[in-house]
Every structure is written in structure tokens, then in C-alpha cells.
Write an enzyme that holds these catalytic residues in place. Structure first.
Site, PDB file in Angstrom:
ATOM      1  N   ARG A 144       0.810  -1.216   0.000  1.00  0.00           N
ATOM      2  CA  ARG A 144       0.000   0.000   0.000  1.00  0.00           C
ATOM      3  C   ARG A 144       0.847   1.272   0.000  1.00  0.00           C
ATOM      4  O   ARG A 144       0.347   2.361  -0.261  1.00  0.00           O
ATOM      5  CB  ARG A 144      -0.944   0.001   1.206  1.00  0.00           C
ATOM      6  CG  ARG A 144      -2.187  -0.850   0.984  1.00  0.00           C
ATOM      7  CD  ARG A 144      -3.163  -0.711   2.133  1.00  0.00           C
ATOM      8  NE  ARG A 144      -2.755  -1.490   3.287  1.00  0.00           N
ATOM      9  CZ  ARG A 144      -3.401  -1.482   4.447  1.00  0.00           C
ATOM     10  NH1 ARG A 144      -4.461  -0.713   4.612  1.00  0.00           N
ATOM     11  NH2 ARG A 144      -2.974  -2.229   5.453  1.00  0.00           N
TER      12      ARG A 144
ATOM     13  N   TYR B 118      36.110  29.880   0.324  1.00  0.00           N
ATOM     14  CA  TYR B 118      36.068  28.419   0.273  1.00  0.00           C
ATOM     15  C   TYR B 118      37.357  27.888   0.892  1.00  0.00           C
ATOM     16  O   TYR B 118      38.461  28.196   0.426  1.00  0.00           O
ATOM     17  CB  TYR B 118      35.941  27.886  -1.154  1.00  0.00           C
ATOM     18  CG  TYR B 118      36.134  26.384  -1.177  1.00  0.00           C
ATOM     19  CD1 TYR B 118      35.181  25.543  -0.616  1.00  0.00           C
ATOM     20  CD2 TYR B 118      37.294  25.824  -1.701  1.00  0.00           C
ATOM     21  CE1 TYR B 118      35.372  24.167  -0.583  1.00  0.00           C
ATOM     22  CE2 TYR B 118      37.493  24.444  -1.677  1.00  0.00           C
ATOM     23  CZ  TYR B 118      36.527  23.623  -1.117  1.00  0.00           C
ATOM     24  OH  TYR B 118      36.711  22.265  -1.071  1.00  0.00           O
TER      25      TYR B 118
ATOM     26  N   LYS C 168       9.203  -1.846   3.358  1.00  0.00           N
ATOM     27  CA  LYS C 168       8.352  -1.033   4.216  1.00  0.00           C
ATOM     28  C   LYS C 168       9.070  -0.582   5.476  1.00  0.00           C
ATOM     29  O   LYS C 168       9.022   0.599   5.864  1.00  0.00           O
ATOM     30  CB  LYS C 168       7.105  -1.828   4.581  1.00  0.00           C
ATOM     31  CG  LYS C 168       6.124  -1.125   5.484  1.00  0.00           C
ATOM     32  CD  LYS C 168       4.952  -2.046   5.770  1.00  0.00           C
ATOM     33  CE  LYS C 168       3.889  -1.370   6.609  1.00  0.00           C
ATOM     34  NZ  LYS C 168       2.760  -2.285   6.879  1.00  0.00           N
TER      35      LYS C 168
END
Length: 473
Positions: A8, A367, A15
Site C-alpha cells: 500500500r 572556500y 516497508k
């Protein structure tokens, strides 16, 4: 039990590996079970995508039983016969791998009640106002009253209209006497719509064999809810996260508008820290005391010391920050960043795999990657460590007290000595000795009158356009 597919959900993933509260659903159930028994006494029945499930929770130290062919919940206990029977265990508690809100307290109550009743099977049940909305099976008791023994568990689809009015539902959590379970489990039948062995049918099997089947109700029906659909899964996620916020609030953490924050289950936060709206604290993040984490910051798997200020929009991943440091706004600390005590990483500064020493500052538009930066270093705006040559990464070392002028480019591998200065806009390709000044830029050249001569040349080519430009100038 964690062998099902979860059709489902309409997902290609198992799941039980879908995440809520920051980790797989199954991991929540295992973590709760470990509060009751040691990991060596926990058995996870896996089937669909078995190896993926095993890999995801292997670090917990639990055992695995493979249900290669998924023929129902009863069949799952059949394949676990060798692991559980043979005088190894007197009692087994069956937990659902997709119901992550179950508490250790409830599991203990189920176990203790089962032992006290000397039952063959004990069902954990719950009263729901609208049981048909969830599709749970009904608990059918023999006689009246909440203490009456259980005669059967009837699934929603098979229930009569009268049975559907029963509010007491089966949660999918059970306690069994192991000898009785494996003495009678082979009496289960596949004579049902799905052709499977249902564990719920054990209630009727035991009843017919004159074995005692009882039920105990949980006081909080919400803790037994499963995650059969995406909507149900998100409801459980919201419940878990609000519970986490309440836990932190009780520990002395201030959280403004908790509903807007995303805080994972394993996050730790010290007392008197303030969490502003729309903050995400993810994974195994640990934050010290007296910190302030401002809105829209996202912090994952990071450790932050005491009295740290995290300004808006800061992103951190697998990083460490010392006490009293200041981050942001809009800083990005990538994995391996280690910011020292009292250091500053400011506006739009990106770091990766660096060590920034105590009291050092990189406040603007820089950076810094694959670098070791000492204490008391000032990194000017726009500084770049050029750490990648297209094949390999190289390291930049900036020693204590150095000053890096704005818009400098440090081409690694390179070392800036203690107390050295790098002039603004320099491109540094060679090591700089301690206390030296390095200039790595072309000498400025000024050509007087050049601009005027250019305008006059343009006027000869395009008089009208040049006159317009002069007027506008």
C-alpha cells in the site's frame, strides 16, 4: 516481524526501511526492544529485500531469521521455530516491525501480564473510537467484561456487522508461551482469502485446545498504530517529532514553535539552548548548553560545543564546532569540518575537511577545503584554497597568527608560515616563510590619458553615439 513488502506504500523500498523520526521504522522498534532485553535475544524476521533490511540494522547486534517465502504472519513464527524453541526461551514477545511508537513500558506490561496469567497467548489490544477506519481485527472475548478470556480475533473483512461494532482491536503485538506455541502452530490453516497462515488464528486454535488466551489493553491506543500508508507514516513521524520536542523542553531546552522544527529521535541538546523556528536537527547531532540555533539552519550528524551561536541559514554535515564559536549566516560546513573554540565562520563561507584553530576567523565569502588552519588566523573575504588538481586533493597549511588578505588564492600543496602576511589578491603557489610578506600579483600599470583617447576614437567612428554617451556621462 519485518518480512512484509508493504504494497500500500507503492514503493520499491522495503516497508520497514522507510524513515520516520530520522531513522528506519524498524530501527525504532529494535531500539525499544533493546530497553527490555539484550540484542542477542532479539530476532528480526526478514523476507522482502532481506539483505537490504539486514544491512540497515546489522549494527544493532540483533539476530535474523529469513522468511524466504512470505506466507503470512503465522508462517513467520513457523520459520523461527528452530531459533526460539528447544528450551531456549519460555516466552516470546512478537512485535510489529512497522509500528514504531510502542514503548518499553508497554512491552514489559504485556510480558508481565502474560506471565501472571500463565496464558498460552496474550494479545495487546486497544480501544479505538472508529476501528473500521484503520481496518484492525476485533478481539472477540468469551463472555462479558474486560477480563474475559479471548475466544478469537476476527479480521475487519471477515467480521459480522455486530462484530464490527466492537471497539477493542488487535494491535499485532503478542506474548506466547513458546512450548505451547510450537505444540499448536501447525494447526494453522491457509483456508482464507489470501491463502496465508495468520498468527491471529492462534487465538482460536488455543481456545479450541482449551489453552488460556487473554488480552491486555494499552492505555495509549496511538502507540500501536502501524504505518500501512504514506499518510499514516507521516502521522507517526509528526507524533514522534513532537514527542521529541516535549522531551527536550522538559530537559531545559527552549524551542520556539516546535511544530515548525524537524528534530530527529537521536538528537541531544543541552540545557538553556534556544532553538528558533524552522530549524532541522538531524541524525546523531549533539548540541551543548547555552547555544542559540537560529532559523532555517540544518545540522546533521554534528557535534556543537557550549555557547555556540548558529546564525540563520547555516548548513552543517558531519562537523564539529568548539565552545563559543560563531557560525553564519549562510555558512556551509561540509563533512570533516572542525571549527575551534571561539572561531568564526561567517557569511557564505564554505568549508570541507578542515581544521580551523581557536580564535581564527573566516567571515566572508571564502572556500576552505582540505586545510589545516592554526590559531588566531584571519582569512580575508574571498579567499580560496585550491585543493584539487583534477586528479588528487592537496592540503593547505596556514600556521598560527597568519593574515590572509582578501581575494587570495592559495594553490595547494602550500604552507603559510607562522605570523606571515599574504597580500590581498595574491595567488600563492609556493610556501611562505614565517613572518614574511607574500605578494603574488602582477605589478599595477597606469596609462594616463588612455580613457580619454579611447572616447575620442569612438567619437570619430560613431559621432552621434559618442555625443549621447558624453551627455549621459
Amino acid at each position: 516481524m519485518a518480512a512484509g513488502k508493504g504494497t500500500r506504500l507503492k514503493s520499491k523500498h522495503p516497508k520497514v526501511l522507510h524513515e520516520i523520526g530520522g531513522k528506519p521504522i524498524l530501527a525504532h522498534v529494535i531500539a525499544t526492544a533493546e530497553k527490555v532485553v539484550p540484542a542477542r535475544d532479539i530476532f528480526v524476521i526478514i523476507g522482502h529485500e532481506a539483505e537490504r533490511v539486514r544491512e540497515a540494522v546489522a549494527g544493532t547486534g540483533v539476530n535474523f531469521v529469513v522468511q524466504a517465502e512470505q506466507r503470512g504472519t503465522g508462517h513467520a513464527l513457523m520459520v523461527a521455530r528452530e531459533a526460539l524453541s528447544g528450551n531456549k526461551y519460555d516466552q516470546v514477545i512478537v512485535l510489529s516491525g512497522d509500528a514504531p511508537l510502542i514503548t518499553a513500558e508497554t512491552i514489559r506490561k504485556l510480558s508481565d501480564f502474560h506471565s501472571a496469567q500463565k496464558a498460552a497467548m496474550t494479545v495487546l489490544s486497544a480501544d479505538l473510537d472508529s476501528p473500521h477506519s484503520y481496518g484492525y481485527g476485533r478481539v472477540i472475548r468469551k463472555g462479558a467484561g474486560g477480563r474475559a478470556e479471548v475466544q478469537a480475533i476476527v479480521e475487519e473483512k471477515s467480521a459480522t456487522p455486530r462484530q464490527r461494532k466492537i471497539r477493542e482491536v488487535n494491535s499485532g503485538f503478542y506474548a506466547f508461551a513458546v512450548p505451547a506455541l510450537y505444540e499448536h502452530i501447525d494447526r494453522l490453516s491457509t483456508a482464507n482469502a489470501h491463502g496465508e497462515y495468520y498468527l491471529t488464528d492462534m487465538a482460536e486454535v488455543f481456545h479450541r485446545a482449551h489453552k488460556k488466551v487473554v488480552a491486555i489493553k494499552t492505555s495509549d491506543a496511538g502507540e500501536v498504530l502501524g504505518s500501512n500508508t504514506r499518510a499514516e507514516m507521516m502521522m507517526l513521524d509528526a507524533r514522534l517529532r513532537l514527542a521529541k520536542c516535549r522531551e527536550l523542553l522538559e530537559q531545559g531546552v527552549t524551542i520556539f514553535y516546535p511544530h515548525t522544527c524537524v528534530i530527529d529521535s537521536d538528537v541531544e541538546v543541552g540545557a538553556d539552548t534556544v532553538i528558533e523556528p524552522f530549524v532541522q536537527l538531524l541524525g546523531h547531532t549533539k548540541i551543548g548548553e547555552d547555544c542559540r540555533v537560529r532559523s532555517y539552519s540544518v545540522i546533521r550528524n554534528s557535534v556543537i560545543g557550549d555557547r555556540v551561536t548558529v546564525r540563520p541559514g547555516t548548513i552543517m554535515d558531519d562537523s564539529r564546532v568548539g565552545a563559543g564559536a560563531v557560525l553564519g549566516p549562510y555558512s556551509h560546513l561540509r563533512p570533516g569540518s572542525d571549527v575551534g573554540e571561539g572561531a568564526h565562520v561567517g557569511n557564505f563561507v564554505e568549508t570541507k575537511k578542515i581544521k580551523l584553530g581557536k580564535g581564527s576567523k573566516a567571515n566572508h565569502l571564502s572556500y576552505l577545503g582540505d586545510a589545516e588552519i592554526g590559531e588566531g588566523v584571519n582569512v580575508g573575504a574571498g579567499t580560496i584554497t585550491c585543493n584539487y588538481d583534477g586528479v588528487r586533493k592537496h592540503k593547505t597549511v596556514i600556521e598560527d597568527g597568519a593574515f590572509i588578505g582578501s581575494d587570495s588564492t592559495l594553490v595547494a600543496p602550500v604552507r603559510i608560515g607562522r605570523g606571515a602576511y599574504v597580500a590581498a589578491a595574491s595567488c600563492i603557489t609556493e610556501d611562505v616563510p614565517a613572518d614574511a610578506l607574500a605578494l603574488g600579483r602582477a605589478r599595477q600599470s597606469v596609462k594616463e590619458g588612455w580613457a580619454r583617447e579611447k572616447r575620442e576614437a569612438q567619437k570619430e567612428k560613431r559621432p552621434a553615439e559618442a555625443e549621447r554617451l558624453d551627455r549621459e556621462a
